[in-house]
Motif scaffolding. Structure first.
Motif, PDB file in Angstrom:
ATOM      1  N   ARG A   1       0.843  -1.203   0.000  1.00  0.00           N
ATOM      2  CA  ARG A   1       0.000   0.000   0.000  1.00  0.00           C
ATOM      3  C   ARG A   1       0.876   1.249   0.000  1.00  0.00           C
ATOM      4  O   ARG A   1       0.617   2.203  -0.738  1.00  0.00           O
ATOM      5  CB  ARG A   1      -0.908   0.033   1.230  1.00  0.00           C
ATOM      6  CG  ARG A   1      -2.046  -0.924   1.190  1.00  0.00           C
ATOM      7  CD  ARG A   1      -2.929  -0.746   2.415  1.00  0.00           C
ATOM      8  NE  ARG A   1      -3.832  -1.871   2.570  1.00  0.00           N
ATOM      9  CZ  ARG A   1      -4.735  -1.978   3.521  1.00  0.00           C
ATOM     10  NH1 ARG A   1      -4.867  -1.022   4.428  1.00  0.00           N
ATOM     11  NH2 ARG A   1      -5.530  -3.035   3.584  1.00  0.00           N
ATOM     12  N   HIS A   2       1.885   1.241   0.871  1.00  0.00           N
ATOM     13  CA  HIS A   2       2.804   2.384   0.935  1.00  0.00           C
ATOM     14  C   HIS A   2       3.384   2.671  -0.451  1.00  0.00           C
ATOM     15  O   HIS A   2       3.391   3.821  -0.901  1.00  0.00           O
ATOM     16  CB  HIS A   2       3.919   2.096   1.945  1.00  0.00           C
ATOM     17  CG  HIS A   2       5.057   3.057   1.887  1.00  0.00           C
ATOM     18  ND1 HIS A   2       5.021   4.283   2.510  1.00  0.00           N
ATOM     19  CD2 HIS A   2       6.254   2.981   1.265  1.00  0.00           C
ATOM     20  CE1 HIS A   2       6.152   4.920   2.279  1.00  0.00           C
ATOM     21  NE2 HIS A   2       6.917   4.146   1.529  1.00  0.00           N
ATOM     22  N   ASP A   3       3.843   1.636  -1.126  1.00  0.00           N
ATOM     23  CA  ASP A   3       4.430   1.815  -2.458  1.00  0.00           C
ATOM     24  C   ASP A   3       3.409   2.354  -3.458  1.00  0.00           C
ATOM     25  O   ASP A   3       3.738   3.228  -4.272  1.00  0.00           O
ATOM     26  CB  ASP A   3       5.015   0.491  -2.966  1.00  0.00           C
ATOM     27  CG  ASP A   3       6.235   0.054  -2.166  1.00  0.00           C
ATOM     28  OD1 ASP A   3       6.823   0.875  -1.419  1.00  0.00           O
ATOM     29  OD2 ASP A   3       6.594  -1.145  -2.273  1.00  0.00           O
ATOM     30  N   ARG A   4       2.159   1.862  -3.389  1.00  0.00           N
ATOM     31  CA  ARG A   4       1.115   2.358  -4.301  1.00  0.00           C
ATOM     32  C   ARG A   4       0.820   3.832  -4.031  1.00  0.00           C
ATOM     33  O   ARG A   4       0.668   4.627  -4.969  1.00  0.00           O
ATOM     34  CB  ARG A   4      -0.160   1.525  -4.176  1.00  0.00           C
ATOM     35  CG  ARG A   4      -0.045   0.142  -4.797  1.00  0.00           C
ATOM     36  CD  ARG A   4      -1.395  -0.564  -4.922  1.00  0.00           C
ATOM     37  NE  ARG A   4      -2.082  -0.770  -3.664  1.00  0.00           N
ATOM     38  CZ  ARG A   4      -1.955  -1.848  -2.897  1.00  0.00           C
ATOM     39  NH1 ARG A   4      -1.133  -2.831  -3.250  1.00  0.00           N
ATOM     40  NH2 ARG A   4      -2.646  -1.965  -1.785  1.00  0.00           N
ATOM     41  N   TYR A   5       0.720   4.210  -2.767  1.00  0.00           N
ATOM     42  CA  TYR A   5       0.444   5.602  -2.419  1.00  0.00           C
ATOM     43  C   TYR A   5       1.586   6.502  -2.894  1.00  0.00           C
ATOM     44  O   TYR A   5       1.359   7.577  -3.452  1.00  0.00           O
ATOM     45  CB  TYR A   5       0.269   5.773  -0.917  1.00  0.00           C
ATOM     46  CG  TYR A   5      -1.020   5.250  -0.328  1.00  0.00           C
ATOM     47  CD1 TYR A   5      -1.753   4.226  -0.908  1.00  0.00           C
ATOM     48  CD2 TYR A   5      -1.504   5.778   0.861  1.00  0.00           C
ATOM     49  CE1 TYR A   5      -2.922   3.741  -0.337  1.00  0.00           C
ATOM     50  CE2 TYR A   5      -2.674   5.313   1.437  1.00  0.00           C
ATOM     51  CZ  TYR A   5      -3.370   4.295   0.835  1.00  0.00           C
ATOM     52  OH  TYR A   5      -4.526   3.836   1.413  1.00  0.00           O
ATOM     53  N   LYS A   6       2.814   6.077  -2.646  1.00  0.00           N
ATOM     54  CA  LYS A   6       3.974   6.887  -3.026  1.00  0.00           C
ATOM     55  C   LYS A   6       4.100   7.022  -4.538  1.00  0.00           C
ATOM     56  O   LYS A   6       4.610   8.024  -5.028  1.00  0.00           O
ATOM     57  CB  LYS A   6       5.260   6.296  -2.439  1.00  0.00           C
ATOM     58  CG  LYS A   6       5.389   6.505  -0.946  1.00  0.00           C
ATOM     59  CD  LYS A   6       5.425   7.981  -0.615  1.00  0.00           C
ATOM     60  CE  LYS A   6       5.860   8.208   0.800  1.00  0.00           C
ATOM     61  NZ  LYS A   6       6.014   9.623   1.125  1.00  0.00           N
ATOM     62  N   ALA A   7       3.647   6.018  -5.288  1.00  0.00           N
ATOM     63  CA  ALA A   7       3.678   6.112  -6.755  1.00  0.00           C
ATOM     64  C   ALA A   7       2.757   7.222  -7.250  1.00  0.00           C
ATOM     65  O   ALA A   7       3.028   7.840  -8.277  1.00  0.00           O
ATOM     66  CB  ALA A   7       3.282   4.774  -7.379  1.00  0.00           C
ATOM     67  N   VAL A   8       1.694   7.506  -6.505  1.00  0.00           N
ATOM     68  CA  VAL A   8       0.756   8.569  -6.875  1.00  0.00           C
ATOM     69  C   VAL A   8       1.166   9.903  -6.249  1.00  0.00           C
ATOM     70  O   VAL A   8       1.066  10.955  -6.874  1.00  0.00           O
ATOM     71  CB  VAL A   8      -0.688   8.202  -6.446  1.00  0.00           C
ATOM     72  CG1 VAL A   8      -1.650   9.355  -6.702  1.00  0.00           C
ATOM     73  CG2 VAL A   8      -1.152   6.948  -7.168  1.00  0.00           C
TER      74      VAL A   8
END
Length: 193
Positions: free
Chosen positions: A74-81
């Motif tokens: 989730r952290h990685d998905r949020y940071k990608a945005v």
């Protein structure tokens, strides 16, 4: 009016967040957003709002059985945005902190020790110390979540003003870099009442 500068609030409708963030900005309050909707469109739409402080990855995943691998993803998905705002994660099981602290930029332990009117506050201090020590390996700060609630029928009672004050100072003594009290309002509890 109370001098607070951060609110942790939940979004239930993507369109309701624009006026909420605008009002928060007007009041000089930053917002940590918790999600009851798909988070990625919210991040995309509101990441440029000056009221945004952080995005909550999840509430108490360690107590809810969500594995650290899911929280890291989730952290990685949020940071990608939105790479410009920190991720935030509330943790509730001190024995699992070390497994979860790498999954978010801000770690928010919420040890709620007040189960009876005479409950001691020191268990919260020990939990905040454990979180601080675990998070130091990743240079992640902790944001303490002192108990500020209780229910007529339930396992927690409302802390006294002295207990709230004590938890506040214990959190700071444990190295907390911020405080978010739980809660102002919940079903069955409101601070003003």
């Amino acid at each position: 009016e109370g001098g607070f500068n951060v609110v942790h609030a939940g979004i239930k409708d993507i369109d309701e967040w624009e006026p909420f963030l605008a009002e928060a900005q007007k009041l000089g309050v930053k917002v940590v957003t918790e999600f009851a909707v798909d988070p990625l469109p919210v991040l995309e739409r509101y990441k440029s709002s000056p009221a945004v402080l952080a995005w909550n990855l999840g509430d108490e995943p360690d107590g809810g059985g969500i594995p650290p691998e899911e929280m890291a993803a989730r952290h990685d998905r949020y940071k990608a945005v939105d790479a410009d705002h920190p991720t935030y994660q509330v943790l509730c099981v001190p024995d699992t902190y070390a497994r979860y602290v790498h999954c978010a930029d801000l770690i928010a332990p919420d040890p709620y020790p007040i189960h009876q009117p005479d409950s001691p506050t020191w268990p919260a201090y020990e939990a905040w110390l454990a979180a601080r020590d675990a998070a130091q390996a990743y240079e992640h700060p902790i944001i303490a979540v002192p108990q500020c609630f209780g229910y007529a029928n339930g396992s927690w009672v409302v802390p006294s003003p002295a207990q709230c004050r004590n938890m506040t100072y214990l959190a700071l003594a444990a190295g907390a870099k911020g405080l978010i009290y739980y809660t102002y309002a919940d079903p069955g509890f409101r601070v003003p009442e």
